[in-house]
Motif scaffolding. Structure first.
Motif, PDB file in Angstrom:
ATOM      1  N   ILE A 227       0.863  -1.242  -0.061  1.00 34.98           N
ATOM      2  CA  ILE A 227       0.040   0.037  -0.009  1.00 34.98           C
ATOM      3  C   ILE A 227       1.101   0.962   0.008  1.00 34.98           C
ATOM      4  N   LEU A 228       0.485   2.261  -0.970  1.00 38.37           N
ATOM      5  CA  LEU A 228       1.016   3.799  -0.717  1.00 38.37           C
ATOM      6  C   LEU A 228       0.075   4.706  -0.800  1.00 38.37           C
ATOM      7  N   ALA A 229       0.401   5.523   0.552  1.00 35.07           N
ATOM      8  CA  ALA A 229      -0.540   6.481   0.804  1.00 35.07           C
ATOM      9  C   ALA A 229      -0.023   7.791   0.468  1.00 35.07           C
ATOM     10  N   VAL A 230      -0.817   8.622  -0.203  1.00 32.59           N
ATOM     11  CA  VAL A 230      -0.368   9.998  -0.789  1.00 32.59           C
ATOM     12  C   VAL A 230      -0.891  11.207  -0.388  1.00 32.59           C
ATOM     13  N   ARG A 231      -0.067  12.062   0.227  1.00 35.28           N
ATOM     14  CA  ARG A 231      -0.527  13.281   0.654  1.00 35.28           C
ATOM     15  C   ARG A 231      -0.374  14.119  -0.531  1.00 35.28           C
ATOM     16  N   ILE A 232      -1.306  15.313  -0.365  1.00 37.56           N
ATOM     17  CA  ILE A 232      -1.205  16.257  -1.610  1.00 37.56           C
ATOM     18  C   ILE A 232      -1.158  17.864  -1.066  1.00 37.56           C
ATOM     19  N   ILE A 233      -0.280  18.398  -1.753  1.00 36.05           N
ATOM     20  CA  ILE A 233      -0.180  19.977  -1.443  1.00 36.05           C
ATOM     21  C   ILE A 233      -0.660  20.480  -2.606  1.00 36.05           C
ATOM     22  N   ALA A 234      -1.859  21.010  -2.768  1.00 32.94           N
ATOM     23  CA  ALA A 234      -2.324  21.660  -3.874  1.00 32.94           C
ATOM     24  C   ALA A 234      -1.957  23.310  -3.876  1.00 32.94           C
ATOM     25  N   ALA A 235      -2.388  23.924  -5.043  1.00 30.66           N
ATOM     26  CA  ALA A 235      -2.378  25.293  -4.949  1.00 30.66           C
ATOM     27  C   ALA A 235      -2.827  26.297  -3.958  1.00 30.66           C
ATOM     28  N   ASP A 236      -3.910  25.446  -3.327  1.00 29.97           N
ATOM     29  CA  ASP A 236      -4.601  26.517  -2.304  1.00 29.97           C
ATOM     30  C   ASP A 236      -5.242  25.586  -1.100  1.00 29.97           C
ATOM     31  N   GLY A 237      -4.281  24.522  -0.833  1.00 26.74           N
ATOM     32  CA  GLY A 237      -4.675  23.621   0.413  1.00 26.74           C
ATOM     33  C   GLY A 237      -3.651  22.438   0.317  1.00 26.74           C
ATOM     34  N   GLU A 238      -3.684  22.022   1.407  1.00 25.39           N
ATOM     35  CA  GLU A 238      -3.031  20.377   1.508  1.00 25.39           C
ATOM     36  C   GLU A 238      -3.605  19.499   2.490  1.00 25.39           C
ATOM     37  N   THR A 239      -3.641  18.428   2.355  1.00 31.57           N
ATOM     38  CA  THR A 239      -3.658  17.330   3.306  1.00 31.57           C
ATOM     39  C   THR A 239      -3.461  17.735   4.669  1.00 31.57           C
ATOM     40  N   THR A 240      -4.434  17.774   5.680  1.00 31.51           N
ATOM     41  CA  THR A 240      -4.107  18.221   7.126  1.00 31.51           C
ATOM     42  C   THR A 240      -3.401  16.911   7.738  1.00 31.51           C
ATOM     43  N   ILE A 241      -3.499  15.688   7.507  1.00 32.95           N
ATOM     44  CA  ILE A 241      -2.907  14.715   8.073  1.00 32.95           C
ATOM     45  C   ILE A 241      -1.630  14.561   7.881  1.00 32.95           C
ATOM     46  N   ASP A 242      -0.510  14.707   8.588  1.00 31.46           N
ATOM     47  CA  ASP A 242       0.868  14.571   8.298  1.00 31.46           C
ATOM     48  C   ASP A 242       1.350  13.061   8.116  1.00 31.46           C
ATOM     49  N   GLU A 243       2.437  13.168   7.352  1.00 33.87           N
ATOM     50  CA  GLU A 243       2.989  11.613   6.832  1.00 33.87           C
ATOM     51  C   GLU A 243       3.008  10.654   7.929  1.00 33.87           C
ATOM     52  N   THR A 244       3.553  11.412   9.164  1.00 34.04           N
ATOM     53  CA  THR A 244       3.686  10.015  10.402  1.00 34.04           C
ATOM     54  C   THR A 244       2.405   9.759  10.776  1.00 34.04           C
ATOM     55  N   LEU A 245       1.288  10.752  11.046  1.00 36.40           N
ATOM     56  CA  LEU A 245       0.062  10.173  11.424  1.00 36.40           C
ATOM     57  C   LEU A 245      -0.544   9.176  10.425  1.00 36.40           C
ATOM     58  N   LEU A 246      -0.472   9.530   9.133  1.00 35.15           N
ATOM     59  CA  LEU A 246      -1.015   8.762   8.090  1.00 35.15           C
ATOM     60  C   LEU A 246      -0.365   7.300   8.135  1.00 35.15           C
ATOM     61  N   SER A 247       0.807   7.324   8.241  1.00 28.28           N
ATOM     62  CA  SER A 247       1.600   5.932   8.110  1.00 28.28           C
ATOM     63  C   SER A 247       1.181   5.214   9.443  1.00 28.28           C
ATOM     64  N   ASN A 248       0.989   5.920  10.629  1.00 29.43           N
ATOM     65  CA  ASN A 248       0.635   5.280  11.933  1.00 29.43           C
ATOM     66  C   ASN A 248      -0.771   4.662  11.645  1.00 29.43           C
ATOM     67  N   SER A 249      -1.676   5.218  11.085  1.00 29.66           N
ATOM     68  CA  SER A 249      -3.036   4.911  11.050  1.00 29.66           C
ATOM     69  C   SER A 249      -3.286   3.801  10.054  1.00 29.66           C
ATOM     70  N   ILE A 250      -2.287   3.560   9.136  1.00 33.05           N
ATOM     71  CA  ILE A 250      -2.551   2.578   8.264  1.00 33.05           C
ATOM     72  C   ILE A 250      -1.582   1.055   8.872  1.00 33.05           C
ATOM     73  N   TYR A 251      -0.494   1.539   8.909  1.00 32.02           N
ATOM     74  CA  TYR A 251       0.533   0.437   9.232  1.00 32.02           C
ATOM     75  C   TYR A 251       0.691   0.178  10.834  1.00 32.02           C
ATOM     76  N   GLY A 252       0.252   1.230  11.612  1.00 29.94           N
ATOM     77  CA  GLY A 252       0.640   0.690  13.081  1.00 29.94           C
ATOM     78  C   GLY A 252       1.927   1.479  13.717  1.00 29.94           C
ATOM     79  N   ASN A 253       2.950   0.945  13.020  1.00 34.69           N
ATOM     80  CA  ASN A 253       4.235   1.324  13.445  1.00 34.69           C
ATOM     81  C   ASN A 253       4.580   1.228  14.817  1.00 34.69           C
ATOM     82  N   ASP A 254       4.155   0.279  15.437  1.00 37.23           N
ATOM     83  CA  ASP A 254       4.056  -0.082  16.773  1.00 37.23           C
ATOM     84  C   ASP A 254       3.575   1.268  17.723  1.00 37.23           C
ATOM     85  N   VAL A 255       2.846   1.884  17.202  1.00 38.53           N
ATOM     86  CA  VAL A 255       2.077   3.218  17.897  1.00 38.53           C
ATOM     87  C   VAL A 255       0.741   2.909  17.953  1.00 38.53           C
ATOM     88  N   ASP A 256       0.295   2.640  16.791  1.00 39.04           N
ATOM     89  CA  ASP A 256      -1.640   2.632  16.759  1.00 39.04           C
ATOM     90  C   ASP A 256      -1.758   1.067  16.924  1.00 39.04           C
TER      91      ASP A 256
END
Length: 556
Positions: A227-256
């Motif tokens: 799986i690959l999760a993709v954050r986006i930084i557009a011209a006038d907005g960006e995904t509010t979830i940072d890479e660390t939180l997004l990764s933790n929510s999907i893969y756990g990383n011994d945190v979630d």
């Protein structure tokens, strides 16, 4: 062209539809930039008139000295010219600074300023645009998403088919989502917002072939899938979830503790294991080095606005991933991709308005509305669509079956902890060795015994029943034990459920209908069969179930 955007040092936009070409302009001003202007015209095929398409600088403004400007447009095949104006007629180079200009078509320079021939106050520079799709048939993969019919092109971009014939029926044409290929009519018009207008002409069905077999996953329900999760930084907005939180929510990383990865592994009892996409470094024209790390990457789209909607942004992300990592399709980066769009981007919803997520059936892409990308139930729901699962309904109401994940979703990142309903559980094949098919002509014409919930699959003898009654539907029976990996089921906990779905191959797409929720002493009749429930032991996670042909009192 937005002149404010043109001030960026470079542009990453490459999202022109197949029948259009990417036109790119580069301007480097000299010490007297207020002398310089340009206009882009197309030559009308009908009457030969010149049509103004773009110009610069903006009205009542001038360019800045010794500044680099770039910009892009998508152009149809045809004849064009760019008109350059130099107020003093002394050129951009080189007496008064190192100015220059160039025009490129799909990355190839078509026109360039000549410092030895630049003494003019006004001059036209003609050029022609040709595209690979001009007058050619375009072939792509047939895909369903929600209530829409779509085509996926070779680069992984998706287009919804518009203005299909009123009598067009994909099933009658033998089309299977994620497997069939179609050829679009000549003259199909692709638009930036992800639409393909076929002008009332039906696409042609191609035979299922080796090209498709090579792209399919061997068995999507088993093995290791990335799986690959993709954050986006557009011209006038960006995904509010940072890479660390997004990764933790999907893969756990011994945190979630409860994630998509952990719950799919638990529900499948280790048969399907989701892993992070491999770390990789690519190169962006905008942001330099781009890294896939911990199964997540961030993509910059400086010329795409959230106001343009999900389809424009989705296809722009796909093209940018292909460019950054030098691949022909995002599937070369991972088996499944999650695009997490910035807040405010309108997301498709089959119920109207803006939705929270969607996925293409039997495909590789899920698209999420910002913070919903961390919802474990929604992650599983959209992955379910990628695995060719339909929605779980009840009483004719979509999403109403809450016994499993393919009904409604919840915003929480760790709950509810649940799996799939009886019909979807059969579709996965995860419990095949402890499932029984009942029909009048097979080895099992009835059933009288104990069913375990899926949490106790390891010690169970039977966890699923499939009943075939000779009609157009199959019925699936399980005990929805509210314990362990399924303790968060939102409906019919510790009850025997009966779920109906249209008959078809195990891996075929279909929505299901929850038709019965049975406690001890209750029964449910359907054509040809009766399902009754004896003792339910919640602690043991078992239920006594009998499935008998109509008119029979015992299983013999």
């Amino acid at each position: 062209i937005n002149q404010d955007v043109l001030k960026r040092q470079s542009s990453s936009v490459r999202d022109c539809p197949p029948e259009q070409a990417l036109w790119h302009i580069l301007l480097v001003t000299d010490d007297y930039p207020w002398e310089t202007r340009w206009s882009l015209y197309s030559k009308s095929r009908e009457d030969g008139r010149n049509v103004l398409l773009a110009s610069g600088p903006p009205e009542k403004r001038n360019y800045s000295r010794r500044t680099r400007y770039t910009g892009n447009l998508c152009l149809q095949a045809g004849q064009y010219f760019i008109k350059w104006y130099d107020q003093m007629g002394d050129g951009l180079c080189c007496k008064y600074g190192p100015g220059e200009w160039s025009v490129s078509i799909d990355g190839e320079v078509a026109l360039r300023s000549d410092p030895m021939d630049s003494s003019f106050s006004e001059r036209d520079f003609p050029f022609e645009v040709t595209t690979s799709a001009s007058g050619e048939k375009i072939t792509g993969k047939f895909l369903l998403m929600g209530l829409t019919i779509n085509v996926e092109l070779d680069d992984g971009t998706f287009y919804e088919l518009r203005n299909l014939p009123g009598d067009f029926d994909y099933a009658d044409n033998g089309l299977v989502t994620g497997k069939s290929f179609i050829t679009l009519p000549i003259g199909t018009v692709f638009s930036r917002d992800g639409m393909a207008d076929v002008f009332g002409e039906a696409p042609k069905t191609l035979n299922y072939n080796e090209r498709q077999r090579n792209r399919e996953l061997a068995n999507p329900f088993k093995g290791y899938k990335s799986i690959l999760a993709v954050r986006i930084i557009a011209a006038d907005g960006e995904t509010t979830i940072d890479e660390t939180l997004l990764s933790n929510s999907i893969y756990g990383n011994d945190v979630d503790p409860v994630t998509l990865v952990s719950q799919i592994k638990a529900c499948s009892h280790g048969k399907l294991n989701l892993i992070k996409a491999s770390d990789r470094v690519g190169r962006s024209d905008v942001s330099g080095d781009v890294k896939i790390s911990n199964g997540v990457v961030t993509v910059h789209l400086p010329l795409v606005s959230i106001n343009e909607g999900h389809a424009t942004m989705r296809n722009a992300v796909t093209r940018e991933l292909n460019h950054i990592f030098d691949v022909t399709h995002p599937n070369e980066l991972a088996d499944y991709l999650f695009y997490c769009l910035p807040p405010g981007t309108t997301i498709y919803s089959r119920l109207g308005g803006s939705g929270i997520a969607y996925a293409y059936f039997n495909s590789w892409l899920s698209v999420f509305n910002d913070k919903w990308s961390t919802s474990v139930s929604l992650q599983m729901h959209e992955l379910g669509h990628s695995l060719n699962m339909g929605h779980s309904n009840e009483g004719g109401v979509e999403y109403e079956d809450q016994t499993g994940i393919m009904g409604a979703s919840y915003p929480n990142s760790n709950v509810p902890r649940a799996c799939f309903n009886a019909a979807k559980s059969w579709q996965t094949g995860w419990y095949r060795d402890k499932s029984i098919t009942i029909n009048s002509s097979g080895a099992n014409k009835c059933f009288d015994g104990v069913i375990h919930g899926i949490a106790d699959y390891a010690v169970a003898t039977t966890v699923l029943l499939k009943v075939q009654n000779g009609q157009g539907n199959d019925y699936f029976v399980n005990f929805n034990a509210k314990k362990g990996i399924n303790r968060g089921t939102q409906e019919a906990g510790n009850q025997v459920t009966v779920v109906r779905r249209p008959r078809g191959p195990r891996d075929s797409y279909a929505e299901s209908e929850l038709v019965a929720k049975l406690d001890s002493g209750m029964y449910y009749n359907f054509f040809g069969y009766n399902v009754s429930v004896g003792k339910i032991d919640n602690e043991a996670g078992t239920a006594e179930v009998r499935v008998l042909p109509s008119g029979r009192n015992e299983c013999i």
